[in-house]
Design a protein around this motif. Sequence first.
Motif, PDB file in Angstrom:
ATOM      1  N   SER A 243       0.835  -1.202   0.000  1.00  0.00           N
ATOM      2  CA  SER A 243       0.000   0.000   0.000  1.00  0.00           C
ATOM      3  C   SER A 243       0.870   1.252   0.000  1.00  0.00           C
ATOM      4  CB  SER A 243      -0.922   0.016   1.222  1.00  0.00           C
ATOM      5  OG  SER A 243      -0.193   0.291   2.411  1.00  0.00           O
ATOM      6  N   ILE A 244       0.334   2.310  -0.580  1.00  0.00           N
ATOM      7  CA  ILE A 244       1.059   3.578  -0.608  1.00  0.00           C
ATOM      8  C   ILE A 244       1.267   4.093   0.813  1.00  0.00           C
ATOM      9  CG2 ILE A 244       0.932   6.002  -1.321  1.00  0.00           C
ATOM     10  CD1 ILE A 244      -0.434   5.088  -3.874  1.00  0.00           C
TER      11      ILE A 244
ATOM     12  N   ASN B 227       5.157   7.666  -9.385  1.00  0.00           N
ATOM     13  CA  ASN B 227       4.713   8.035 -10.733  1.00  0.00           C
ATOM     14  C   ASN B 227       5.817   7.795 -11.761  1.00  0.00           C
ATOM     15  OD1 ASN B 227       2.177   8.773  -9.844  1.00  0.00           O
ATOM     16  ND2 ASN B 227       2.702  10.931  -9.600  1.00  0.00           N
TER      17      ASN B 227
ATOM     18  N   THR C 207       5.962   4.091 -12.627  1.00  0.00           N
ATOM     19  CA  THR C 207       4.911   3.574 -13.514  1.00  0.00           C
ATOM     20  C   THR C 207       5.354   3.622 -14.971  1.00  0.00           C
ATOM     21  OG1 THR C 207       3.824   5.741 -13.712  1.00  0.00           O
ATOM     22  CG2 THR C 207       3.055   4.261 -11.950  1.00  0.00           C
TER      23      THR C 207
ATOM     24  N   TYR D  42      -0.589   0.936 -10.394  1.00  0.00           N
ATOM     25  CA  TYR D  42      -1.470   1.343  -9.298  1.00  0.00           C
ATOM     26  C   TYR D  42      -2.672   0.394  -9.261  1.00  0.00           C
ATOM     27  CZ  TYR D  42       0.831   5.850  -8.421  1.00  0.00           C
ATOM     28  OH  TYR D  42       1.714   6.832  -8.066  1.00  0.00           O
TER      29      TYR D  42
ATOM     30  N   ARG E 113      -6.348  -0.315  -6.866  1.00  0.00           N
ATOM     31  CA  ARG E 113      -7.217   0.140  -5.771  1.00  0.00           C
ATOM     32  C   ARG E 113      -7.999  -1.056  -5.236  1.00  0.00           C
ATOM     33  NH1 ARG E 113      -8.192   4.797  -3.498  1.00  0.00           N
ATOM     34  NH2 ARG E 113     -10.173   5.256  -2.486  1.00  0.00           N
ATOM     35  N   THR E 114      -7.797  -1.370  -3.959  1.00  0.00           N
ATOM     36  CA  THR E 114      -8.443  -2.514  -3.310  1.00  0.00           C
ATOM     37  C   THR E 114      -8.992  -2.088  -1.958  1.00  0.00           C
ATOM     38  OG1 THR E 114      -6.861  -4.002  -4.377  1.00  0.00           O
ATOM     39  CG2 THR E 114      -8.115  -4.907  -2.535  1.00  0.00           C
TER      40      THR E 114
ATOM     41  N   ASN F 282     -10.851   0.288  -1.092  1.00  0.00           N
ATOM     42  CA  ASN F 282     -10.729   1.744  -0.931  1.00  0.00           C
ATOM     43  C   ASN F 282      -9.334   2.198  -0.515  1.00  0.00           C
ATOM     44  OD1 ASN F 282     -13.437   2.334  -1.605  1.00  0.00           O
ATOM     45  ND2 ASN F 282     -14.087   1.742   0.468  1.00  0.00           N
TER      46      ASN F 282
ATOM     47  N   ASP G  66      -5.165   2.550  -1.821  1.00  0.00           N
ATOM     48  CA  ASP G  66      -4.305   2.569  -2.997  1.00  0.00           C
ATOM     49  C   ASP G  66      -3.079   1.693  -2.758  1.00  0.00           C
ATOM     50  OD1 ASP G  66      -5.798   4.331  -4.630  1.00  0.00           O
ATOM     51  OD2 ASP G  66      -5.132   6.013  -3.398  1.00  0.00           O
ATOM     52  N   TYR G  67      -2.848   0.778  -3.695  1.00  0.00           N
ATOM     53  CA  TYR G  67      -1.714  -0.143  -3.630  1.00  0.00           C
ATOM     54  C   TYR G  67      -0.835   0.018  -4.863  1.00  0.00           C
ATOM     55  CZ  TYR G  67      -3.763  -2.832   0.236  1.00  0.00           C
ATOM     56  OH  TYR G  67      -4.260  -3.218   1.462  1.00  0.00           O
TER      57      TYR G  67
END
Length: 287
Positions: free
Chosen positions: A226-227, A253, A256, A265, A267-268, A270, A272-273
Amino acid sequence: MAYARHQSFYIRDKWFSKGLTAVSQNSRFFYDDFSFEKIGLGKNMVESLKYWLIALNVIEERLVEGQRGHYLTELGQIFYENDKLLQKGESLAILHYHLVRNEDDQSTVFEWYFNHYKETVVSKPDLLNSFITWVKQNETREISEKSIKRDIDCLIQFYTKLPDENDPEDVIFSPFSKLALMKTERSGEGFDTIRKISLDITIVGILPLYYVLLTHCMRKETDLVSIDEIINGDFLWGKVFNLSRNKIIEALNVLTNHDQYPIQYVRTNNLDYIRVPQVTPIGLLRG
Protein backbone atom coordinates in the motif's frame (compact mmCIF):
# COMPACT_ATOMS: atom_id res chain seq x y z
CA MET A 1 21.24 -6.63 18.95
CA ALA A 2 24.77 -5.34 18.50
CA TYR A 3 26.56 -2.28 19.84
CA ALA A 4 29.92 -0.55 19.20
CA ARG A 5 31.36 -3.25 16.95
CA HIS A 6 32.83 -0.56 14.72
CA GLN A 7 35.81 0.04 17.07
CA SER A 8 34.67 3.71 17.18
CA PHE A 9 35.60 4.20 13.49
CA TYR A 10 33.02 5.29 10.92
CA ILE A 11 33.82 4.02 7.43
CA ARG A 12 36.41 6.17 5.67
CA ASP A 13 36.86 7.06 2.04
CA LYS A 14 38.55 4.24 0.05
CA TRP A 15 37.97 1.67 2.83
CA PHE A 16 35.13 0.09 0.91
CA SER A 17 37.17 -0.54 -2.24
CA LYS A 18 40.17 -1.75 -0.25
CA GLY A 19 38.02 -4.22 1.67
CA LEU A 20 36.17 -5.63 -1.35
CA THR A 21 39.42 -6.01 -3.28
CA ALA A 22 41.17 -7.74 -0.38
CA VAL A 23 38.32 -10.23 0.15
CA SER A 24 37.94 -10.95 -3.57
CA GLN A 25 41.64 -11.84 -3.74
CA ASN A 26 41.88 -13.75 -0.46
CA SER A 27 38.93 -15.16 1.49
CA ARG A 28 41.19 -15.54 4.53
CA PHE A 29 42.28 -11.89 4.49
CA PHE A 30 40.60 -10.96 7.78
CA TYR A 31 42.18 -13.97 9.49
CA ASP A 32 45.68 -12.89 8.48
CA ASP A 33 47.67 -11.48 11.42
CA PHE A 34 49.44 -9.11 9.05
CA SER A 35 46.40 -7.98 7.04
CA PHE A 36 46.68 -4.49 8.53
CA GLU A 37 50.14 -4.07 6.97
CA LYS A 38 48.95 -5.30 3.58
CA ILE A 39 45.99 -2.93 3.46
CA GLY A 40 47.69 0.05 5.10
CA LEU A 41 45.38 0.44 8.09
CA GLY A 42 45.76 0.02 11.85
CA LYS A 43 44.73 -3.29 13.45
CA ASN A 44 41.59 -1.81 15.00
CA MET A 45 40.72 -0.15 11.69
CA VAL A 46 40.89 -3.53 9.93
CA GLU A 47 38.47 -4.97 12.50
CA SER A 48 36.23 -1.97 11.90
CA LEU A 49 36.42 -2.45 8.13
CA LYS A 50 35.39 -6.10 8.48
CA TYR A 51 32.45 -5.02 10.62
CA TRP A 52 31.27 -2.41 8.11
CA LEU A 53 31.50 -4.74 5.12
CA ILE A 54 29.40 -7.36 6.93
CA ALA A 55 26.89 -4.77 8.20
CA LEU A 56 26.57 -3.32 4.67
CA ASN A 57 25.76 -6.82 3.39
CA VAL A 58 28.60 -6.92 0.87
CA ILE A 59 30.65 -9.72 2.46
CA GLU A 60 29.65 -12.76 4.50
CA GLU A 61 31.49 -15.36 6.52
CA ARG A 62 31.15 -18.92 5.21
CA LEU A 63 32.59 -22.35 5.90
CA VAL A 64 34.08 -23.74 2.68
CA GLU A 65 35.81 -27.13 2.63
CA GLY A 66 36.18 -27.03 6.40
CA GLN A 67 37.76 -23.56 6.47
CA ARG A 68 36.12 -20.30 7.44
CA GLY A 69 36.53 -17.35 5.13
CA HIS A 70 34.86 -14.15 3.96
CA TYR A 71 33.27 -13.96 0.53
CA LEU A 72 31.54 -11.29 -1.52
CA THR A 73 27.75 -11.50 -1.42
CA GLU A 74 25.81 -11.07 -4.66
CA LEU A 75 25.40 -7.42 -3.74
CA GLY A 76 29.10 -7.13 -2.92
CA GLN A 77 30.01 -8.61 -6.29
CA ILE A 78 27.84 -6.05 -8.07
CA PHE A 79 29.53 -3.19 -6.23
CA TYR A 80 32.98 -4.67 -6.80
CA GLU A 81 32.34 -4.89 -10.53
CA ASN A 82 30.54 -1.57 -10.98
CA ASP A 83 31.24 0.98 -8.23
CA LYS A 84 33.69 -0.16 -5.58
CA LEU A 85 34.86 3.46 -5.12
CA LEU A 86 31.30 4.50 -4.22
CA GLN A 87 31.21 7.33 -6.72
CA LYS A 88 27.46 6.98 -7.36
CA GLY A 89 24.87 8.32 -4.95
CA GLU A 90 22.68 5.34 -5.84
CA SER A 91 25.30 2.96 -4.42
CA LEU A 92 25.43 4.87 -1.14
CA ALA A 93 21.63 4.88 -0.88
CA ILE A 94 21.40 1.10 -1.33
CA LEU A 95 24.11 0.47 1.26
CA HIS A 96 22.46 2.93 3.66
CA TYR A 97 19.25 0.91 3.32
CA HIS A 98 21.04 -2.27 4.34
CA LEU A 99 22.43 -0.60 7.46
CA VAL A 100 18.95 0.59 8.42
CA ARG A 101 17.50 -2.83 7.54
CA ASN A 102 19.97 -4.40 10.00
CA GLU A 103 19.46 -7.87 8.55
CA ASP A 104 22.00 -9.73 10.68
CA ASP A 105 21.62 -7.59 13.79
CA GLN A 106 24.86 -5.71 13.15
CA SER A 107 23.77 -2.06 13.06
CA THR A 108 21.17 -1.52 15.77
CA VAL A 109 21.70 2.23 16.14
CA PHE A 110 21.07 2.81 12.42
CA GLU A 111 17.85 0.81 12.50
CA TRP A 112 16.71 2.66 15.61
CA TYR A 113 17.47 6.18 14.38
CA PHE A 114 15.91 5.93 10.93
CA ASN A 115 13.20 3.36 11.55
CA HIS A 116 11.99 3.91 15.13
CA TYR A 117 13.13 7.34 16.32
CA LYS A 118 10.55 9.93 15.27
CA GLU A 119 12.19 13.26 16.19
CA THR A 120 13.61 15.21 13.27
CA VAL A 121 15.50 17.83 15.32
CA VAL A 122 17.18 16.96 18.62
CA SER A 123 20.14 17.94 20.75
CA LYS A 124 22.95 15.40 20.87
CA PRO A 125 22.51 14.79 24.65
CA ASP A 126 18.78 14.16 24.14
CA LEU A 127 19.50 11.84 21.23
CA LEU A 128 21.88 9.84 23.40
CA ASN A 129 19.41 9.68 26.27
CA SER A 130 16.64 8.51 23.92
CA PHE A 131 18.80 5.70 22.61
CA ILE A 132 19.81 4.68 26.14
CA THR A 133 16.13 4.52 27.11
CA TRP A 134 15.21 2.49 24.02
CA VAL A 135 18.05 0.02 24.60
CA LYS A 136 17.02 -0.50 28.23
CA GLN A 137 13.44 -1.15 27.14
CA ASN A 138 14.38 -3.59 24.40
CA GLU A 139 17.43 -5.43 25.71
CA THR A 140 17.40 -8.33 28.14
CA ARG A 141 21.09 -7.86 28.96
CA GLU A 142 23.02 -4.93 30.37
CA ILE A 143 24.60 -2.69 27.72
CA SER A 144 27.22 -0.19 28.87
CA GLU A 145 26.36 3.46 28.28
CA LYS A 146 29.90 3.90 26.97
CA SER A 147 29.10 1.52 24.07
CA ILE A 148 25.81 3.29 23.42
CA LYS A 149 27.57 6.66 23.30
CA ARG A 150 30.12 5.29 20.83
CA ASP A 151 27.27 4.17 18.59
CA ILE A 152 25.64 7.62 18.64
CA ASP A 153 28.96 9.34 17.93
CA CYS A 154 29.65 6.95 15.05
CA LEU A 155 26.13 7.34 13.63
CA ILE A 156 26.52 11.11 13.48
CA GLN A 157 30.01 11.04 11.96
CA PHE A 158 28.93 8.41 9.43
CA TYR A 159 26.57 10.89 7.78
CA THR A 160 28.18 14.24 8.58
CA LYS A 161 31.97 13.82 8.28
CA LEU A 162 32.51 15.89 5.15
CA PRO A 163 35.68 16.17 3.03
CA ASP A 164 38.01 19.03 3.87
CA GLU A 165 37.68 21.42 0.94
CA ASN A 166 41.16 22.78 1.63
CA ASP A 167 42.81 19.36 1.65
CA PRO A 168 42.63 17.39 -1.62
CA GLU A 169 44.36 14.46 0.13
CA ASP A 170 41.71 14.20 2.85
CA VAL A 171 40.90 10.51 3.36
CA ILE A 172 39.12 10.56 6.71
CA PHE A 173 35.75 11.80 5.50
CA SER A 174 32.81 9.40 5.28
CA PRO A 175 31.57 8.70 1.74
CA PHE A 176 28.03 8.54 3.19
CA SER A 177 28.16 12.24 4.04
CA LYS A 178 27.33 12.76 0.34
CA LEU A 179 23.79 11.52 1.03
CA ALA A 180 23.20 14.48 3.36
CA LEU A 181 20.64 12.55 5.42
CA MET A 182 21.74 14.28 8.58
CA LYS A 183 23.07 17.69 9.54
CA THR A 184 24.76 18.91 12.70
CA GLU A 185 24.52 22.49 13.91
CA ARG A 186 26.37 24.00 16.84
CA SER A 187 23.96 25.40 19.41
CA GLY A 188 24.63 28.30 21.71
CA GLU A 189 24.44 25.94 24.67
CA GLY A 190 27.67 24.13 23.82
CA PHE A 191 26.31 20.97 22.19
CA ASP A 192 25.34 19.92 18.68
CA THR A 193 21.82 19.89 17.33
CA ILE A 194 21.14 16.89 15.07
CA ARG A 195 18.70 17.32 12.21
CA LYS A 196 17.23 14.68 9.89
CA ILE A 197 17.14 16.00 6.34
CA SER A 198 14.24 15.22 4.03
CA LEU A 199 15.78 14.22 0.72
CA ASP A 200 14.80 14.86 -2.86
CA ILE A 201 14.33 11.75 -5.01
CA THR A 202 17.10 12.97 -7.34
CA ILE A 203 19.55 12.57 -4.46
CA VAL A 204 18.33 9.11 -3.46
CA GLY A 205 17.87 7.93 -7.04
CA ILE A 206 15.02 5.91 -8.53
CA LEU A 207 17.07 2.69 -8.64
CA PRO A 208 17.60 2.48 -4.84
CA LEU A 209 13.95 3.30 -4.21
CA TYR A 210 12.87 0.49 -6.53
CA TYR A 211 15.43 -1.85 -4.93
CA VAL A 212 13.97 -1.15 -1.46
CA LEU A 213 10.42 -1.69 -2.73
CA LEU A 214 11.30 -5.02 -4.36
CA THR A 215 13.23 -6.19 -1.29
CA HIS A 216 10.23 -5.42 0.90
CA CYS A 217 7.85 -7.35 -1.37
CA MET A 218 10.26 -10.29 -1.66
CA ARG A 219 10.54 -10.56 2.13
CA LYS A 220 6.77 -10.31 2.55
CA GLU A 221 6.20 -12.75 -0.34
CA THR A 222 3.75 -10.42 -2.03
CA ASP A 223 3.57 -8.27 -5.13
CA LEU A 224 1.29 -5.68 -3.49
CA VAL A 225 2.20 -2.90 -1.07
CA SER A 226 0.00 0.00 0.00
CA ILE A 227 1.06 3.58 -0.61
CA ASP A 228 0.39 4.33 3.06
CA GLU A 229 2.86 1.60 4.03
CA ILE A 230 5.52 3.00 1.69
CA ILE A 231 5.09 6.36 3.41
CA ASN A 232 4.86 5.21 7.03
CA GLY A 233 5.90 1.55 7.17
CA ASP A 234 9.05 0.06 8.65
CA PHE A 235 12.10 -0.14 6.37
CA LEU A 236 10.39 1.68 3.52
CA TRP A 237 10.88 4.98 1.74
CA GLY A 238 9.43 7.41 4.24
CA LYS A 239 11.57 6.21 7.13
CA VAL A 240 14.73 4.97 5.40
CA PHE A 241 15.24 8.12 3.31
CA ASN A 242 13.23 10.71 5.27
CA LEU A 243 11.03 11.19 2.19
CA SER A 244 7.86 13.26 2.33
CA ARG A 245 4.54 11.99 0.99
CA ASN A 246 4.74 14.28 -2.04
CA LYS A 247 8.22 13.02 -2.94
CA ILE A 248 7.08 9.41 -2.56
CA ILE A 249 4.11 9.92 -4.90
CA GLU A 250 6.44 11.65 -7.35
CA ALA A 251 8.80 8.66 -7.33
CA LEU A 252 5.97 6.15 -7.71
CA ASN A 253 4.71 8.04 -10.73
CA VAL A 254 8.18 7.78 -12.26
CA LEU A 255 8.21 4.02 -11.66
CA THR A 256 4.91 3.57 -13.51
CA ASN A 257 6.91 4.53 -16.62
CA HIS A 258 9.98 2.37 -15.90
CA ASP A 259 11.52 1.10 -19.17
CA GLN A 260 11.80 -2.57 -18.14
CA TYR A 261 9.71 -3.08 -15.02
CA PRO A 262 6.84 -0.59 -14.70
CA ILE A 263 4.78 -0.76 -11.51
CA GLN A 264 0.98 -0.54 -11.49
CA TYR A 265 -1.47 1.34 -9.30
CA VAL A 266 -4.21 -0.89 -7.86
CA ARG A 267 -7.22 0.14 -5.77
CA THR A 268 -8.44 -2.51 -3.31
CA ASN A 269 -10.89 -2.04 -0.43
CA ASN A 270 -10.73 1.74 -0.93
CA LEU A 271 -6.95 1.71 -0.43
CA ASP A 272 -4.31 2.57 -3.00
CA TYR A 273 -1.71 -0.14 -3.63
CA ILE A 274 1.29 -0.64 -5.87
CA ARG A 275 1.80 -3.91 -7.73
CA VAL A 276 5.42 -4.70 -8.54
CA PRO A 277 6.51 -6.93 -11.44
CA GLN A 278 8.26 -10.30 -11.10
CA VAL A 279 11.88 -9.21 -10.76
CA THR A 280 14.25 -9.72 -7.83
CA PRO A 281 16.17 -6.81 -6.24
CA ILE A 282 19.46 -8.26 -7.50
CA GLY A 283 17.90 -8.83 -10.92
CA LEU A 284 16.96 -5.16 -11.01
CA LEU A 285 20.53 -4.09 -10.21
CA ARG A 286 22.00 -6.41 -12.83
CA GLY A 287 19.55 -4.91 -15.33
